[in-house]
Structures are given as structure tokens and as C-alpha cells.
Design a protein around this motif. Sequence first.
Motif, short mmCIF file in Angstrom:
data_model
loop_
_atom_site.label_atom_id
_atom_site.label_comp_id
_atom_site.label_asym_id
_atom_site.label_seq_id
_atom_site.Cartn_x
_atom_site.Cartn_y
_atom_site.Cartn_z
N SER A 77 0.81 -1.22 0.00
CA SER A 77 0.00 0.00 0.00
C SER A 77 0.85 1.27 0.00
O SER A 77 0.32 2.36 -0.23
CB SER A 77 -0.94 0.01 1.21
N LEU A 78 2.14 1.14 0.24
CA LEU A 78 3.03 2.31 0.25
C LEU A 78 3.04 2.95 -1.15
O LEU A 78 3.30 2.26 -2.14
CB LEU A 78 4.45 1.87 0.64
N SER A 79 2.74 4.22 -1.22
CA SER A 79 2.70 4.89 -2.53
C SER A 79 4.11 5.06 -3.09
O SER A 79 5.09 5.10 -2.34
CB SER A 79 2.04 6.27 -2.40
N HIS A 80 4.17 5.15 -4.39
CA HIS A 80 5.48 5.33 -5.03
C HIS A 80 6.09 6.67 -4.63
O HIS A 80 7.30 6.77 -4.46
CB HIS A 80 5.36 5.21 -6.56
N GLU A 81 5.26 7.67 -4.46
CA GLU A 81 5.75 8.99 -4.03
C GLU A 81 6.42 8.90 -2.66
O GLU A 81 7.50 9.44 -2.44
CB GLU A 81 4.61 10.00 -3.99
N THR A 82 5.79 8.18 -1.73
CA THR A 82 6.36 8.00 -0.41
C THR A 82 7.63 7.17 -0.49
O THR A 82 8.63 7.49 0.17
CB THR A 82 5.34 7.34 0.54
N LEU A 83 7.62 6.13 -1.30
CA LEU A 83 8.81 5.30 -1.49
C LEU A 83 9.97 6.15 -1.99
O LEU A 83 11.10 6.00 -1.52
CB LEU A 83 8.51 4.16 -2.46
N GLU A 84 9.71 7.04 -2.94
CA GLU A 84 10.77 7.91 -3.46
C GLU A 84 11.36 8.79 -2.36
O GLU A 84 12.57 8.96 -2.28
CB GLU A 84 10.23 8.79 -4.59
N LYS A 85 10.50 9.33 -1.51
CA LYS A 85 10.98 10.19 -0.42
C LYS A 85 11.80 9.39 0.58
O LYS A 85 12.86 9.85 1.04
CB LYS A 85 9.79 10.87 0.27
#
Length: 107
Positions: A77-85
Amino acid sequence: MIEIDVSKGIDVAGFHYSVDGSKLAHEDCVGDQKFGTCSTSYQIIKIDNESGFSAERISETFVHEMIEAVKQHYDRSLSHETLEKISEGIHQALKSLGIVFVINKSE
């Protein structure tokens, strides 16, 4: 800087992931317009190690794809945007400690 060679792969969630920085991996990444990819189906991280990107870009991409593997096994469920950060923050912390990841081209 401490250079950690990840050419032999890493273990994530009990699975061994190979790390591919070959010309074929380069072609796959260029075709997908990405610096790197992670396949949990095949347990492989591919990094474009042939386009002349900086060592920092290679290291940051490895951290990103490693966290992508962790995400796929533990929290999709972790968003790609959050993963990038998260990956950028971890890479910066490691870099401040003098740690970078490299892919040995001779393997």
C-alpha cells in the motif's frame, strides 16, 4: 567513501535478489525510461549502469529499488511517491556516513 559492491545481490524477505548492471539491464531500463527496475517475480534488481550516470545516481537508484523490493513483500500500500521520499532520505543518510553502493562491471 566506503563503496559497497552489490554485484552479488542482496537478500530481502528471505529471497535472494540478483543485481544486474549489464548491458542487457541497461537496454531494459532505457526501454522502460527508468534508472532501474525491481522484479519480485524474478527476484532481480536491474540498474542502468551503462549510460554514464554518476556513481551517486547508481547508488540512489539501488537504494530505491531495494526499498521497492521491501515494499512488495511487506507493504504494497506504500505509494510510489512516499517510497521515493524514503529512498532519497535513506540514500542521503548513508552518503553522509560515507557509504555508497556500486555495481562492479567486471562481474
